[in-house]
Write an enzyme that holds these catalytic residues in place. Structure first.
Site, PDB file in Angstrom:
ATOM      1  N   LYS A 189       0.846  -1.195   0.000  1.00  0.00           N
ATOM      2  CA  LYS A 189       0.000   0.000   0.000  1.00  0.00           C
ATOM      3  C   LYS A 189       0.881   1.245   0.000  1.00  0.00           C
ATOM      4  CE  LYS A 189      -1.916   2.793   2.982  1.00  0.00           C
ATOM      5  NZ  LYS A 189      -1.979   4.029   2.183  1.00  0.00           N
ATOM      6  N   GLY A 242       7.248   5.276   8.101  1.00  0.00           N
ATOM      7  CA  GLY A 242       6.318   6.398   8.287  1.00  0.00           C
ATOM      8  C   GLY A 242       6.444   6.961   9.687  1.00  0.00           C
ATOM      9  N   SER A 243       5.333   7.407  10.228  1.00  0.00           N
ATOM     10  CA  SER A 243       5.368   8.130  11.503  1.00  0.00           C
ATOM     11  C   SER A 243       5.247   7.201  12.714  1.00  0.00           C
ATOM     12  CB  SER A 243       4.235   9.153  11.531  1.00  0.00           C
ATOM     13  OG  SER A 243       2.990   8.471  11.526  1.00  0.00           O
ATOM     14  N   GLY A 247       3.139   3.664  13.494  1.00  0.00           N
ATOM     15  CA  GLY A 247       3.928   2.485  13.857  1.00  0.00           C
ATOM     16  C   GLY A 247       3.365   1.801  15.095  1.00  0.00           C
ATOM     17  N   GLU A 265      10.208   1.624  10.468  1.00  0.00           N
ATOM     18  CA  GLU A 265      11.228   2.671  10.261  1.00  0.00           C
ATOM     19  C   GLU A 265      10.494   3.983  10.459  1.00  0.00           C
ATOM     20  OE1 GLU A 265      12.768   5.457   9.303  1.00  0.00           O
ATOM     21  OE2 GLU A 265      13.460   4.999   7.268  1.00  0.00           O
ATOM     22  N   CYS A 300      14.025  10.910   5.993  1.00  0.00           N
ATOM     23  CA  CYS A 300      13.991  10.353   7.360  1.00  0.00           C
ATOM     24  C   CYS A 300      15.313  10.553   8.088  1.00  0.00           C
ATOM     25  CB  CYS A 300      13.564   8.892   7.351  1.00  0.00           C
ATOM     26  SG  CYS A 300      14.522   7.864   6.254  1.00  0.00           S
ATOM     27  N   GLU A 399      10.274  15.349  15.260  1.00  0.00           N
ATOM     28  CA  GLU A 399      10.543  15.372  13.826  1.00  0.00           C
ATOM     29  C   GLU A 399       9.580  16.357  13.161  1.00  0.00           C
ATOM     30  OE1 GLU A 399       9.550  11.811  11.450  1.00  0.00           O
ATOM     31  OE2 GLU A 399      11.570  11.979  10.641  1.00  0.00           O
TER      32      GLU A 399
END
Ligand code: NAD
Ligand code: MN
Length: 498
Positions: A189, A242-243, A247, A265, A300, A399
């Site tokens: 996806k 992603g964020s 996660g 990640e 990232c 972040e």
């Protein structure tokens, strides 16, 4: 290789409505819900993708499971998979400019960076794993002579991949390469704001001869399509970039469903530590700016926190400010620009809000801090630098995923280490020093998956990339990238027939 006339022809190409790719074909369902695809270049809608439901995910997983069980891919000689993956890489390379322009229209990365990092980077990664897959051996355990212990390496089964929008092809290839080379079948996806190039390369995989059902792409929202993948009972492994909040949610989905293995990640707040003895302050400043302003900081491993020895802080700051002003931001399909747009309007708002928090918490805004080129309708943000940043402020700990640099001073090495390690993240880091002992001490002391000394972005497929602490688990890239998608199986074989 890049020519403005060709780019201009490709940028105005009409893109028809896009469909999920399942069992080697686009699934044309007139009743499917659609999501409009808006270009961050000008804010205009230029095509649409399928807003997939749980049922769409079910059919993609069923296709992947059937393909896995039939064994045409999973039980084939690795050399066969190698051949198809190499052909796929070649086709991606042949279509590289077309794919890059399509991707830029979708996510706003400047075309030079996109071409190199996306189709060409993905082709390079797929080749690396294709070449590796027939060179991985099992093991024979050092047991007694009476019984043989064999350790087999097997594909896990059906792999789910959930991908972000910043470098969709590159990040997907880091996961697709080892997952497919090892013999798994995949349901992928893409991010809803960067799906187009992944649909395109899935079509090329079929053209390269990949058997039906081995690679399936379903597009849609995280909250529906992504959640259905997370909760699916027949997905064995799920790898995500992603964020942090998403996660965490994936770990919950796993616990609530079939305990699928989850690899995350989750980005970082990477420190860029500059000692006063750094050899060439001009180069340090140039690379410091590049580390946070390229791709508008939507990277990232972006080194978003400068931690600089106070004796050179002013001089370094002046130099970084000067380099920051040299970036040419604007239409990412103009070869004369070197930074493009923020990938989507949501992220533009996230950046705007986080910059405002920095101002509210008392940091000094030395450059930028706002959206630019708004007349174009596109989502551009000025390179932004904060001074007088305290390590506890949100712009020093969270972040931003935008072109926002925070500069923090230090006096002693211990202080630098303490500040560097004071966030929940641990993905990447940079150290500048001419002293070998300082370099070694910092490599050991920094809590991160990657430490770069006197360079930024030693990026190469041969080394692992993965985080510690709340930046995630597991590694992408290198031969370690296979571990996520392989099970080890022990076989005991008695040599005593009686
Ligand atoms: P996100 O984590 O929301 O989305 C990443 C992927 O997860 C997308 O494909 C999305 O559709 C999917 N997703 C969202 N909700 C889901 C759910 N409930 N279940 C399953 N899948 C779901 O990230 P974003 O919105 O793309 O960006 C937000 C922040 O994420 C950024 O500000 C940045 O901090 C971080 N980010 C990090 C990276 C990275 O490389 N580590 C990349 C992109 C974004
Ligand atoms: Mn988009």
């Amino acid at each position: 290789m890049l020519d403005q006339t060709i780019i201009d022809e490709l940028r105005s190409k009409v893109i028809p409505d896009q469909h999920n790719f399942i069992d080697n074909q686009f699934v044309i369902d007139p009743a499917a819900k659609r999501l409009a695809v808006e270009s961050p270049i000008d804010g205009k809608v230029f095509t649409s993708i399928c807003d997939s439901s749980g049922e769409d995910v079910d059919s993609a997983v069923a296709a992947a499971r059937a393909a896995f069980n039939c064994g045409d891919w999973s039980n084939a000689a690795p050399a066969y998979r190698k051949k198809i993956l190499l052909k796929w890489a070649e086709l991606i390379e042949q279509h590289a400019v077309e794919i890059a322009v399509l991707g830029v229209r979708d996510n706003g990365t400047d075309i030079n960076t996109a071409l190199k990092g996306e189709p060409l980077g993905a082709a390079n990664t797929l080749r690396y794993y294709a070449e590796a897959c027939d060179k991985l051996y099992g093991e024979i355990a050092p047991t007694s002579d009476a019984v043989l212990g064999l350790i087999h390496r097997e594909p896990v089964g059906v792999v789910g991949l959930i991908i972000p929008w910043n470098f969709p092809l590159m990040i997907a290839a880091w996961k697709l390469g080892p997952a497919l080379a090892a013999g798994n079948c995949v349901v992928l996806k893409p991010a809803e704001s960067a799906s187009l190039t992944l649909l395109k390369i899935a079509e090329l995989a079929a053209q390269a001869g990949m058997p039906s059902g081995v690679l399936n792409v379903v597009t849609g929202l995280g909250s529906s399509c992504g959640e259905a993948i997370g909760l699916h009972m027949d997905i064995d492994v799920l790898a995500f970039t992603g964020s942090g909040p998403i996660g965490r949610r994936l770990l919950e989905y796993s616990a609530r469903s079939n305990l699928k293995r989850i690899y995350l990640e989750l980005g970082g707040k990477s420190p860029n530590i500059i000692f006063a003895d750094a050899a060439n302050l001009d180069r340090v400043a140039r690379e410091t700016a590049a580390s946070i302003f390229r791709n508008s900081g939507q990277v990232c491993v972006a080194a978003s926190r400068v931690i600089v020895e106070n004796s050179i802080k002013e001089e370094l700051t002046e130099k970084v400010l000067a380099y920051a002003r040299t970036y040419r931001i604007g239409d990412p399909l103009l070869l004369s620009n070197n930074v493009g747009a923020i990938a989507n309007s949501t992220q533009l708002q996230v950046i705007t809000d986080k910059v405002q928090q920095g101002i509210d918490q008392g940091a000094t805004l030395a450059l930028g801090g706002k959206r630019i080129l708004a007349d174009s309708g596109g989502y551009y943000f000025a390179p932004t630098i904060f001074l007088d940043v305290q390590p506890s402020m949100s712009i020093a700990t969270q972040e931003v995923f935008g072109p926002v640099l925070s500069i923090i001073g230090f006096d002693t090495m211990d202080e630098a280490i303490e500040i560097a390690n004071s966030t929940e993240y641990g993905l990447s880091s940079v150290v500048w020093t001419a002293n070998l002992a300082t370099a070694h001490t910092m490599v050991k002391a920094i809590q991160a998956g990657v430490v770069q000394v006197n360079c930024f972005s030693g990026a190469d497929i041969t080394v692992p990339l993965g985080g510690v602490k709340q930046s995630g688990n597991g590694s992408d890239k290198s031969l370690h990238g296979f571990d996520k998608y392989i099970n080890v199986k022990t076989a005991w074989i008695s040599l005593d027939a009686n």
